[in-house]
Design an enzyme around this catalytic site. Structure first.
Site, mmCIF file in Angstrom:
data_model
loop_
_atom_site.group_PDB
_atom_site.id
_atom_site.type_symbol
_atom_site.label_atom_id
_atom_site.label_comp_id
_atom_site.label_asym_id
_atom_site.label_seq_id
_atom_site.Cartn_x
_atom_site.Cartn_y
_atom_site.Cartn_z
ATOM 1 N N THR A 196 -8.128 -5.095 1.312
ATOM 2 C CA THR A 196 -9.147 -5.029 2.359
ATOM 3 C C THR A 196 -10.271 -6.038 2.099
ATOM 4 O OG1 THR A 196 -8.658 -2.686 2.713
ATOM 5 C CG2 THR A 196 -10.790 -3.479 3.514
ATOM 6 N N GLN B 78 2.195 -6.489 2.246
ATOM 7 C CA GLN B 78 3.487 -5.782 2.273
ATOM 8 C C GLN B 78 4.670 -6.715 1.995
ATOM 9 O OE1 GLN B 78 3.956 -2.581 2.377
ATOM 10 N NE2 GLN B 78 1.930 -1.879 2.963
ATOM 11 N N CYS C 265 -3.579 4.975 6.414
ATOM 12 C CA CYS C 265 -4.997 4.714 6.678
ATOM 13 C C CYS C 265 -5.475 5.424 7.934
ATOM 14 C CB CYS C 265 -5.232 3.228 6.842
ATOM 15 S SG CYS C 265 -4.307 2.255 5.669
#
Ligand SMILES: *Cc1c(COP(=O)(O)O)cnc(C)c1O
Length: 383
Positions: free
Chosen positions: A71, A178, A324
């Site tokens: 993030t 990912q 999330c």
């Protein structure tokens, strides 16, 4: 005994990674900025770690910035470029299926005078290169598209997007959180200027991220956090040394094993998926089954509430929506974007596989899901 099929949410720390980190909580605790002997030793270890991490994605050590998470890396990439290149334009291109770390950063910028184009995706979750080309404007400064989607695993055509972006002097960022550890990643081959990945998705600890910044762009980055001169003055704060060392070890393992591991994980994913699809009626896979990373399957179970299934098959750790957003009742923005039947949005579950899963676990999970689906459907008024 629980079966962990949620590697896209987070991974266990590899014992080899943990082992490598231990000295940095003990005798090697010094601050790498200290000029005493102990500090200098730790500084050397951090430098070596940076070189290993760089090598794992075909970059140079000075192109690697350690951050606190995927993030933070996404935020830094987008906000830094937006600020630095505002004089050239205030238009950014991204996609509707990005991670919240990218989407929310874009939303923030929209409140501060930037314009953002959110490219749609097709039923496979793919961004169209043509759509990207058509979205380019004179004032476009940045494109940020993920390499692999976290909910359905779609692989985006980043190479093609980079090539077009380059011709138009647009900076390219990709969120590769990912993708790392599941396929070979080479920043030169991809042609990207900025790339994000995160430790806890590749069997390193939580709380460590990487932002790759092409050396030609390095001087254009502006810090978002102010303080000391750590990380080339771009991210102040004493280095999380143990996590950096752990991340480097995880990258080393990735370099040695990525192809073998990807084949192993794909074998488990395919076994699971094929058994579910053939043995449980009224199930299908969300998104593309071809243009997809090796580790994920997102399955829609018709006439089932995903949360109910997770309660019935409580030994299986998996995700409805993405981790999330799972606390909100909103359905997944990704499944919505690929046009999943609204009724099936709430019956969709992501299963993601990894290094420490076994065939025995996969087969056991399938049996549990089969039994649970039968029970739930027997009670459902919808069937
Ligand atoms: C997990 C994830 C992130 C966030 O990384 P953190 O290290 O958890 O902050 C960003 N992008 C994608 C695609 C992810 O899967």
């Amino acid at each position: 005994m629980s079966i962990y099929l949620d590697y896209s949410a987070t991974t266990p720390v590899d014992p080899k990674v943990f082992e490598a980190m231990i000295p940095y909580f003990k005798e090697k605790f010094a601050n790498p900025s200290s000029i005493h002997t102990l500090g200098r030793i730790v500084r050397e270890d951090v430098d070596k770690a940076r070189a290993t991490v760089a090598k794992s994605i075909g970059a140079e050590p000075h192109e690697i910035i350690f951050t606190a998470s995927g993030t933070s890396s996404d935020n830094m990439a987008i906000r830094s470029i937006a600020e630095k290149f505002a004089h050239r334009g205030k238009h950014i291109i991204t996609s509707v299926i990005e991670h919240k770390a990218v989407l929310q950063t874009c939303k923030y910028l929209e409140k501060h005078g930037y314009e953002v184009t959110y490219l749609p995706v097709d039923k496979d979750g793919l961004v169209s290169v043509e759509d990207f080309r058509n979205a380019i404007r004179k004032d476009t400064i940045l494109v940020s598209i993920m390499l692999v989607n976290n909910e359905i695993g779609t692989l985006q055509p980043i190479k093609e997007i980079s090539a077009i972006a380059r011709k138009n002097q647009i900076i390219v960022h990709t969120d590769a959180v990912q993708a790392m550890g599941k396929m070979k990643i080479d920043v030169g081959e991809l042609g990207v200027d900025l790339l994000t990945f995160s430790g806890h998705k590749i069997c390193a600890p939580k709380g460590i991220g990487v932002l790759y910044v092409d050396e030609n762009l390095k001087d254009d980055m502006v810090p978002l956090i102010f303080g000391g001169s750590q990380e080339f003055g771009l991210r102040a704060g004493t280095e999380n040394v143990a996590n950096i060392i752990g991340l480097a070890k995880a990258c080393e393992i990735v370099m040695e094993d990525v192809e073998k591991e990807a084949a192993y994980v794909k074998g488990l994913r395919d076994l699971f998926e094929n058994r579910i699809l053939t043995e449980i009626p009224q199930t299908y896979v969300n998104g593309s089954r071809e243009k997809r990373v090796c580790s994920v399957t997102n399955i829609a179970f018709k006439f089932i509430e995903a949360e109910a299934l997770m309660i019935y098959a409580e030994e299986i750790c998996c995700s409805t929506g993405s981790a999330c957003t799972s606390e909100s009742v909103d359905a997944s923005h990704v499944l919505y974007a690929i046009g999943v039947d609204p009724v099936d949005l709430h019956g969709s579950i992501r299963f993601s596989f990894g290094r420490f899963n076994t065939e025995e676990e996969v087969n056991r999970a399938v049996e549990m899901i089969k039994t649970s689906v039968e029970k739930l459907r027997a009670m459902s008024p919808l069937v």
